[in-house]
Design a protein around this motif. Structure first.
Motif, PDB file in Angstrom:
ATOM      1  N   PRO A  90       0.809  -1.227   0.000  1.00  0.00           N
ATOM      2  CA  PRO A  90       0.000   0.000   0.000  1.00  0.00           C
ATOM      3  C   PRO A  90       0.842   1.277   0.000  1.00  0.00           C
ATOM      4  CG  PRO A  90      -0.882  -1.592   1.572  1.00  0.00           C
ATOM      5  CD  PRO A  90       0.431  -2.147   1.109  1.00  0.00           C
ATOM      6  N   LEU A  91       2.042   1.229   0.592  1.00  0.00           N
ATOM      7  CA  LEU A  91       2.870   2.426   0.603  1.00  0.00           C
ATOM      8  C   LEU A  91       3.367   2.764  -0.807  1.00  0.00           C
ATOM      9  CD1 LEU A  91       4.034   4.638   2.400  1.00  0.00           C
ATOM     10  CD2 LEU A  91       6.086   3.246   2.680  1.00  0.00           C
ATOM     11  N   LEU A  92       3.640   1.747  -1.624  1.00  0.00           N
ATOM     12  CA  LEU A  92       4.048   2.005  -3.001  1.00  0.00           C
ATOM     13  C   LEU A  92       2.908   2.676  -3.761  1.00  0.00           C
ATOM     14  CD1 LEU A  92       6.262   1.671  -5.147  1.00  0.00           C
ATOM     15  CD2 LEU A  92       5.225  -0.538  -5.739  1.00  0.00           C
ATOM     16  N   ALA A  93       1.685   2.229  -3.540  1.00  0.00           N
ATOM     17  CA  ALA A  93       0.533   2.857  -4.186  1.00  0.00           C
ATOM     18  C   ALA A  93       0.404   4.322  -3.774  1.00  0.00           C
ATOM     19  CB  ALA A  93      -0.745   2.090  -3.839  1.00  0.00           C
ATOM     20  N   GLU A  94       0.601   4.615  -2.480  1.00  0.00           N
ATOM     21  CA  GLU A  94       0.534   5.998  -2.015  1.00  0.00           C
ATOM     22  C   GLU A  94       1.674   6.827  -2.601  1.00  0.00           C
ATOM     23  OE1 GLU A  94      -1.855   7.516  -0.351  1.00  0.00           O
ATOM     24  OE2 GLU A  94      -2.945   5.612  -0.471  1.00  0.00           O
ATOM     25  N   LEU A  95       2.849   6.218  -2.760  1.00  0.00           N
ATOM     26  CA  LEU A  95       3.972   6.922  -3.362  1.00  0.00           C
ATOM     27  C   LEU A  95       3.675   7.279  -4.815  1.00  0.00           C
ATOM     28  CD1 LEU A  95       6.873   7.974  -3.027  1.00  0.00           C
ATOM     29  CD2 LEU A  95       7.677   5.705  -3.737  1.00  0.00           C
ATOM     30  N   PHE A  96       3.067   6.364  -5.550  1.00  0.00           N
ATOM     31  CA  PHE A  96       2.671   6.662  -6.931  1.00  0.00           C
ATOM     32  C   PHE A  96       1.746   7.883  -6.969  1.00  0.00           C
ATOM     33  CE2 PHE A  96       3.129   2.043  -8.662  1.00  0.00           C
ATOM     34  CZ  PHE A  96       4.501   2.231  -8.786  1.00  0.00           C
ATOM     35  N   ARG A  97       0.783   7.920  -6.079  1.00  0.00           N
ATOM     36  CA  ARG A  97      -0.177   9.032  -6.077  1.00  0.00           C
ATOM     37  C   ARG A  97       0.506  10.347  -5.735  1.00  0.00           C
ATOM     38  NH1 ARG A  97      -3.203   4.792  -3.384  1.00  0.00           N
ATOM     39  NH2 ARG A  97      -4.654   3.884  -4.883  1.00  0.00           N
ATOM     40  N   LEU A  98       1.460  10.305  -4.806  1.00  0.00           N
ATOM     41  CA  LEU A  98       2.198  11.513  -4.458  1.00  0.00           C
ATOM     42  C   LEU A  98       3.050  11.978  -5.634  1.00  0.00           C
ATOM     43  CD1 LEU A  98       3.269  13.661  -2.518  1.00  0.00           C
ATOM     44  CD2 LEU A  98       4.874  11.952  -1.624  1.00  0.00           C
ATOM     45  N   LEU A  99       3.785  11.063  -6.249  1.00  0.00           N
ATOM     46  CA  LEU A  99       4.650  11.436  -7.364  1.00  0.00           C
ATOM     47  C   LEU A  99       3.839  11.898  -8.569  1.00  0.00           C
ATOM     48  CD1 LEU A  99       7.379   8.635  -7.194  1.00  0.00           C
ATOM     49  CD2 LEU A  99       7.498  10.974  -6.325  1.00  0.00           C
ATOM     50  N   LEU A 100       2.638  11.376  -8.713  1.00  0.00           N
ATOM     51  CA  LEU A 100       1.775  11.807  -9.806  1.00  0.00           C
ATOM     52  C   LEU A 100       1.460  13.300  -9.690  1.00  0.00           C
ATOM     53  CD1 LEU A 100       0.149  10.836 -12.289  1.00  0.00           C
ATOM     54  CD2 LEU A 100      -1.742  10.320 -10.720  1.00  0.00           C
ATOM     55  N   GLU A 101       1.311  13.793  -8.471  1.00  0.00           N
ATOM     56  CA  GLU A 101       1.064  15.220  -8.272  1.00  0.00           C
ATOM     57  C   GLU A 101       2.218  16.051  -8.833  1.00  0.00           C
ATOM     58  OE1 GLU A 101       0.148  16.275  -4.251  1.00  0.00           O
ATOM     59  OE2 GLU A 101      -1.004  14.429  -3.898  1.00  0.00           O
ATOM     60  N   PHE A 102       3.433  15.596  -8.584  1.00  0.00           N
ATOM     61  CA  PHE A 102       4.591  16.324  -9.086  1.00  0.00           C
ATOM     62  C   PHE A 102       4.746  16.160 -10.595  1.00  0.00           C
ATOM     63  CE2 PHE A 102       5.659  15.746  -4.586  1.00  0.00           C
ATOM     64  CZ  PHE A 102       6.043  17.044  -4.248  1.00  0.00           C
ATOM     65  N   ALA A 103       4.506  14.949 -11.103  1.00  0.00           N
ATOM     66  CA  ALA A 103       4.617  14.723 -12.545  1.00  0.00           C
ATOM     67  C   ALA A 103       3.629  15.606 -13.301  1.00  0.00           C
ATOM     68  CB  ALA A 103       4.371  13.250 -12.860  1.00  0.00           C
ATOM     69  N   ALA A 104       2.443  15.807 -12.726  1.00  0.00           N
ATOM     70  CA  ALA A 104       1.425  16.627 -13.380  1.00  0.00           C
ATOM     71  C   ALA A 104       1.843  18.093 -13.455  1.00  0.00           C
ATOM     72  CB  ALA A 104       0.095  16.489 -12.642  1.00  0.00           C
ATOM     73  N   GLU A 105       2.772  18.528 -12.607  1.00  0.00           N
ATOM     74  CA  GLU A 105       3.293  19.887 -12.688  1.00  0.00           C
ATOM     75  C   GLU A 105       4.184  20.069 -13.914  1.00  0.00           C
ATOM     76  OE1 GLU A 105       5.346  21.014  -9.171  1.00  0.00           O
ATOM     77  OE2 GLU A 105       3.691  20.561  -7.823  1.00  0.00           O
ATOM     78  N   LEU A 106       4.712  18.958 -14.423  1.00  0.00           N
ATOM     79  CA  LEU A 106       5.701  19.025 -15.491  1.00  0.00           C
ATOM     80  C   LEU A 106       5.129  18.684 -16.860  1.00  0.00           C
ATOM     81  CD1 LEU A 106       8.659  17.222 -13.641  1.00  0.00           C
ATOM     82  CD2 LEU A 106       8.211  19.684 -13.800  1.00  0.00           C
ATOM     83  N   ASP A 107       4.042  17.918 -16.905  1.00  0.00           N
ATOM     84  CA  ASP A 107       3.497  17.463 -18.177  1.00  0.00           C
ATOM     85  C   ASP A 107       2.024  17.144 -17.980  1.00  0.00           C
ATOM     86  OD1 ASP A 107       2.895  15.668 -20.519  1.00  0.00           O
ATOM     87  OD2 ASP A 107       5.031  15.943 -20.898  1.00  0.00           O
ATOM     88  N   ASP A 108       1.224  17.341 -19.026  1.00  0.00           N
ATOM     89  CA  ASP A 108      -0.209  17.074 -18.912  1.00  0.00           C
ATOM     90  C   ASP A 108      -0.592  15.707 -19.457  1.00  0.00           C
ATOM     91  OD1 ASP A 108       0.194  17.527 -21.573  1.00  0.00           O
ATOM     92  OD2 ASP A 108      -1.289  19.130 -21.778  1.00  0.00           O
ATOM     93  N   ALA A 109       0.324  14.767 -19.376  1.00  0.00           N
ATOM     94  CA  ALA A 109       0.051  13.411 -19.853  1.00  0.00           C
ATOM     95  C   ALA A 109      -1.112  12.797 -19.072  1.00  0.00           C
ATOM     96  CB  ALA A 109       1.300  12.545 -19.697  1.00  0.00           C
TER      97      ALA A 109
END
Length: 212
Positions: A90-109
């Motif tokens: 479950p922590l890996l899933a939460e990490l994905f969601r956190l990193l997705l927030e940052f990735a969305a700052e860089l690209d609108d994929a």
């Protein structure tokens, strides 16, 4: 908005990482045990040995939903797949969601290709260690999981032209370093033991996000 968009680098302190992941001390203890399942890379000899990093390949959508894809390691055909317990932690899933927030700052994929590499470094003396350059990556993140009897290992951040930007030296487990990898390739120096009687150890989790 973080300084990731302005400077290409963002360092999330351990306490903030834990807060945003909703991680308790017990959660961290469970997560770091996955590194005990890595196997030593016998191809490396001498003072520095690095375990075979396991490898996971996922697709992550804007909603945070993710899918584990077939195991096809890049760069090291010997790398084994993540264990089932790691891939479903479950922590890996939460990490994905956190990193997705940052990735969305860089690209609108709308869909991301995500690579996960747990790494253990062991050293009896200081040696160089550098991350491989992967120009297609948008967001690269390094989570410090464990440090034991280790010093050094600073992250030297440079532009693609080699101009130094910043040096960071995360030493508290849970610290999360993020870079816009298109602008700031990341290299790290080797670790060395504090006490010469036993090896230095550092566990890292490297995660990269690339538009699918």
């Amino acid at each position: 908005m973080s300084d990731l968009t302005d400077d290409g680098v963002h360092l999330l302190p351990a306490a903030e990482t834990a807060r945003r992941l909703g991680a308790s001390p017990g959660t961290w203890d469970r997560f770091r045990r996955h590194w005990e399942e890595l196997r030593v890379d016998r191809a490396r000899t001498g003072a520095h040995a690095r375990t075979l990093h396991r490898h996971g390949h996922f697709q992550v959508s804007l909603t945070g939903a993710f899918e584990l894809l077939a195991h096809h390691p890049r760069g090291d055909a010997r790398a084994e797949a993540l264990t089932d317990s790691f891939a479903t932690d479950p922590l890996l899933a939460e990490l994905f969601r956190l990193l997705l927030e940052f990735a969305a700052e860089l690209d609108d994929a709308t869909l991301w290709d995500v690579r996960v590499h747990p790494i253990r470094e062991l050293a009896a003396a200081e040696t160089a260690a550098a991350a491989a350059r992967r120009p297609e990556v948008t967001l690269a993140a390094w989570l410090l999981v464990t440090r034991d009897n280790a010093e050094g290992g600073a992250g030297v951040l440079t532009t693609s032209a080699g101009t130094p930007v910043r040096t960071v030296a995360p030493d508290e487990p849970g610290t999360l370093l993020l870079t816009d990898y298109r602008r700031i390739p990341h290299a790290r120096s080797g670790i060395r033991p504090v006490a010469a009687s036993r090896p230095a150890l550092r566990d890292l989790l490297e995660v990269t996000f690339t538009p699918a």
